[in-house]
Design a protein around this motif. Structure first.
Motif, mmCIF file in Angstrom:
data_model
loop_
_atom_site.group_PDB
_atom_site.id
_atom_site.type_symbol
_atom_site.label_atom_id
_atom_site.label_comp_id
_atom_site.label_asym_id
_atom_site.label_seq_id
_atom_site.Cartn_x
_atom_site.Cartn_y
_atom_site.Cartn_z
ATOM 1 N N ASN A 282 2.320 1.733 -3.397
ATOM 2 C CA ASN A 282 1.318 2.204 -4.353
ATOM 3 C C ASN A 282 0.819 3.607 -4.049
ATOM 4 O OD1 ASN A 282 1.467 -0.241 -5.676
ATOM 5 N ND2 ASN A 282 -0.351 -1.106 -4.691
ATOM 6 N N SER B 194 -7.697 -1.905 -6.143
ATOM 7 C CA SER B 194 -6.522 -2.749 -5.946
ATOM 8 C C SER B 194 -6.750 -3.736 -4.807
ATOM 9 C CB SER B 194 -5.292 -1.875 -5.645
ATOM 10 O OG SER B 194 -4.113 -2.653 -5.624
ATOM 11 N N GLU B 195 -7.814 -4.554 -4.931
ATOM 12 C CA GLU B 195 -8.172 -5.425 -3.820
ATOM 13 C C GLU B 195 -7.389 -6.728 -3.826
ATOM 14 O OE1 GLU B 195 -12.334 -6.183 -4.128
ATOM 15 O OE2 GLU B 195 -12.110 -7.774 -5.593
ATOM 16 N N SER C 297 0.826 -1.205 0.000
ATOM 17 C CA SER C 297 0.000 0.000 0.000
ATOM 18 C C SER C 297 0.863 1.258 0.000
ATOM 19 C CB SER C 297 -0.926 -0.006 1.217
ATOM 20 O OG SER C 297 -1.781 -1.132 1.201
ATOM 21 N N ALA D 27 -0.928 4.603 -1.533
ATOM 22 C CA ALA D 27 -2.299 4.601 -1.023
ATOM 23 C C ALA D 27 -2.383 5.503 0.203
ATOM 24 C CB ALA D 27 -2.730 3.182 -0.656
ATOM 25 N N ASP E 203 -5.191 5.013 2.359
ATOM 26 C CA ASP E 203 -5.918 4.205 3.336
ATOM 27 C C ASP E 203 -5.866 2.734 2.936
ATOM 28 O OD1 ASP E 203 -7.653 6.372 5.019
ATOM 29 O OD2 ASP E 203 -7.583 6.947 2.906
ATOM 30 N N ILE E 204 -5.886 1.861 3.949
ATOM 31 C CA ILE E 204 -5.984 0.417 3.739
ATOM 32 C C ILE E 204 -7.259 -0.048 4.432
ATOM 33 C CG2 ILE E 204 -4.862 -1.816 4.006
ATOM 34 C CD1 ILE E 204 -2.238 -0.287 4.550
ATOM 35 N N HIS E 205 -8.144 -0.700 3.685
ATOM 36 C CA HIS E 205 -9.399 -1.206 4.232
ATOM 37 C C HIS E 205 -9.330 -2.729 4.345
ATOM 38 C CE1 HIS E 205 -12.159 2.421 3.656
ATOM 39 N NE2 HIS E 205 -10.960 2.831 3.250
ATOM 40 N N ARG F 138 -8.496 -3.731 0.600
ATOM 41 C CA ARG F 138 -8.482 -2.750 -0.498
ATOM 42 C C ARG F 138 -7.653 -1.531 -0.122
ATOM 43 N NH1 ARG F 138 -14.287 -1.339 -2.708
ATOM 44 N NH2 ARG F 138 -14.866 -1.141 -0.496
ATOM 45 N N GLN F 139 -7.180 -0.831 -1.150
ATOM 46 C CA GLN F 139 -6.378 0.379 -0.960
ATOM 47 C C GLN F 139 -7.098 1.559 -1.599
ATOM 48 O OE1 GLN F 139 -2.667 -0.437 -2.917
ATOM 49 N NE2 GLN F 139 -2.378 -2.390 -1.855
ATOM 50 N N ARG F 140 -7.041 2.699 -0.922
ATOM 51 C CA ARG F 140 -7.555 3.932 -1.528
ATOM 52 C C ARG F 140 -6.368 4.658 -2.161
ATOM 53 N NH1 ARG F 140 -12.206 6.610 -1.201
ATOM 54 N NH2 ARG F 140 -12.913 5.465 0.646
ATOM 55 N N ILE F 141 -6.363 4.705 -3.475
ATOM 56 C CA ILE F 141 -5.279 5.332 -4.229
ATOM 57 C C ILE F 141 -5.854 6.493 -5.024
ATOM 58 C CG2 ILE F 141 -3.475 4.978 -5.957
ATOM 59 C CD1 ILE F 141 -3.505 2.002 -5.213
#
Length: 574
Positions: A207, A233-234, A204, A209, A211-213, A224-227
């Motif tokens: 990349n 990008s799960e 993450s 990102a 946030d990491i969910h 999942r990553q917030r990019i």
């Protein structure tokens, strides 16, 4: 700069590695350029004498100067170009020309090759021993460019580090579980679950990102990553790993692993290469197990200059002048994740903390800032924003940063502090700059106080930038621009762009984000409107007459300049 350009310089030892004599000590050059004071240099020299090391690193560690300034000063001396390594895609064949140990030892990385000339980014372009060694190893002539040492180390970590993939680690964990069920012993030197969590976080960070969910579902676990503001990008993991993975993350954040019924908040310090990355963890019970979200706090994101924020010339000049005021309330507004923290920290960078007393109240303290006294808000012990602000005002402050105005008491104290000779910076959640004034009045601020207390408001959003690798022209640019009501404000004979999607941007067409702004100066022209209870629309109309460009107008202009797309602007501001 080629190796031949510095062969006539004398070699000396520095940090155990021979380098070359510079025409003038680095500290003196930084002092002459106005980057540090004499007092700071003298302290750094004493610290260097006590602990050893390079004076540049000592100055950076003390917080007196940033690493990019050191790099730029050295680049000027060696007449080398400064490159941004984090935006460069390096071919695997080029990387293979230099082994990892040599690259890390000399703080360098190869970036391109043209026939017999290999271009390398070097943290210390004076290091002739590094240049001679690599030329002998590769049989190529080196062309040297400069880069931040931290960027070189991160690039080395990203490109050279070897290890199992996430899928390999998952397979290993499942094998261990299967072996344990059969009563077989298969001890590992390193816990595979520890490695899996580290890989997920490192991926993450790599990349970029924010946030990491970690999302439990009925039959599997989704990560999942917030990019660039978009979730994607799960990674799908077997349900059997859910309990152990969540327990590992909670353990890293020093949370109660056995408590699964109530939300918890914690913090993780993660070692990534030579950097320590802070992650803010939040847990929430759901019907399929605990949901985890980790906010990645990358301090490099706020160590930028005013010119890097993306203001127009007008807005940059206004914002800079506001930071030189002796009093007034400056508010930054926008939704969560719109870059308000970056703007506020950059604003503090415009304040000379050597001659002004600067304090912050934050929840949490996301980044440590040299020379500034920062206080963590803790409502559990009675240390709220309002209580902290009352105490802080007795500390003789000149400049106060309040992380967020959340209640009427904090708002009233902030306004009164601005009226009594303090420059106060804070944030508020509204849709635009003009909406701040009605919001403050709704919170209970006396209408007659605002014209004198409030000095300016910055509204902002983050939009994705078009990927530079797959950027293409749009054929019907004029038609697209004409479809917007304010198209008459712009030249229709322009070329708009979009991203087609490629491997560099994960087929999204976008890579990275930038801010769009509106800067509203609350001058005497607004006094009567505020006192008479004008609506946000009326206040915005006055601001536009006074020269303000709205966020939408700023965004469309940046799309015309080829930085983002019209579709992205409308997605964010419509």
């Amino acid at each position: 700069m080629s190796s031949a350009a510095i062969t006539n310089l004398d070699v000396i030892a520095m940090d155990g590695e021979p380098s070359v004599v510079k025409s003038k000590p680095l500290g003196e050059r930084l002092l002459e350029a106005g980057h540090i004071t004499l007092t700071e240099l003298e302290m750094a020299l004493r610290e260097q004498k006590r602990q050893g090391g390079r004076i540049g690193k000592v100055l950076v560690d003390l917080g007196f100067v940033t690493e990019d300034i050191i790099t730029k000063v050295l680049a000027v001396e060696t007449k080398t170009e400064v490159v941004d390594l984090l935006s460069i895609v390096i071919d695997e064949e080029i990387l293979a020309l230099i082994d990892y140990e040599s690259a890390k030892r000399f703080r360098l990385i190869p970036i391109s090759r043209k026939e017999s000339v290999l271009t390398v980014a070097l943290a210390d372009a004076f290091n002739v021993v590094a240049i001679d060694t690599i030329e002998k190893e590769t049989g190529l002539t080196l062309e040297v460019v400069s880069a931040l040492e931290s960027d070189i180390l991160e690039a080395l970590e990203r490109h050279f580090s070897q290890g199992r993939t996430i899928n390999d680690t998952v397979d290993l964990i499942l094998s261990d579980i299967e072996a344990a069920e059969k009563g077989q012993s298969d001890a590992q030197t390193e816990s595979p679950m520890v490695r899996l969590v580290d890989q997920l976080i490192a991926q993450s960070i790599k990349n970029k990102a924010t946030d990491i969910h970690v999302e439990p579902d009925e039959n599997f676990l989704r990560v999942r990553q917030r990019i660039d503001g978009v979730l994607g990008s799960e990674v799908l993991l077997p349900k059997t790993l859910q309990a152990a993975l969540i327990a590992r993350i909670k353990l890293m954040a020093e949370l109660n692993v056995t408590e699964k019924r109530v939300p918890q908040d914690g913090r993780i310090r993660f070692q990534y290469g030579q950097s320590v990355i802070d992650l803010r963890l939040s847990t929430l019970p759901t019907n399929h197990g605990e949901s985890l979200v980790m906010r990645i706090l990358d301090s490099s994101g706020v160590r930028i200059g005013l010119d890097d924020l993306g203001f127009t010339d007008r807005d940059r000049e206004i914002f800079s002048s506001q930071m030189q005021r002796s009093s007034g309330l400056v508010l930054v507004t926008g939704p969560t994740g719109s870059g308000k923290t970056t703007t506020l920290y950059t604003a503090l960078g415009q304040v000379d903390a050597n001659v002004r007393s600067v304090f912050t109240l934050e929840d949490p303290i996301e980044y440590s800032i040299p020379l500034i006294r920062q206080t963590q808000v803790n409502a559990d012990v009675g240390m709220s924003f309002s209580a902290g602000l009352r105490a802080l005002l007795r500390q003789d402050p000149d400049v106060i940063l309040i992380g967020e105005i959340r209640d009427v008491e904090t708002a009233q104290l902030a306004a009164r502090a601005a009226l009594t000779g303090h420059l106060v910076l804070s944030t508020l959640h509204t849709n635009n700059a003009a909406g701040v004034i009605p919001r403050l009045i709704d919170m209970g601020i006396d209408r007659y106080l605002l014209p004198s207390a409030l000095s300016s408001i910055v509204g902002q959003r983050l939009v994705r930038k078009i990927c530079s690798h797959c950027k293409t022209e749009i054929k019907d640019s004029e038609e697209i621009l004409s479809s917007f009501k304010m198209a008459d404000d712009f030249d229709k004979n322009v070329t708009l762009f979009e991203g087609e999607g490629c491997s560099a941007c994960n087929q999204t067409g976008y890579q990275g984000r930038m801010a769009i702004y509106e800067v509203m100066v609350v001058d005497e022209q607004f006094h009567e409107l505020i006192i008479s209870g004008a609506t946000a629309a009326e206040l915005q109309s006055m601001a536009r007459k006074r020269g303000m460009k709205t966020m939408q107008e700023d965004g469309i202009q940046k799309a015309i300049n080829g930085k983002t797309s019209i579709a992205e602007i409308m997605r964010v501001v419509s």
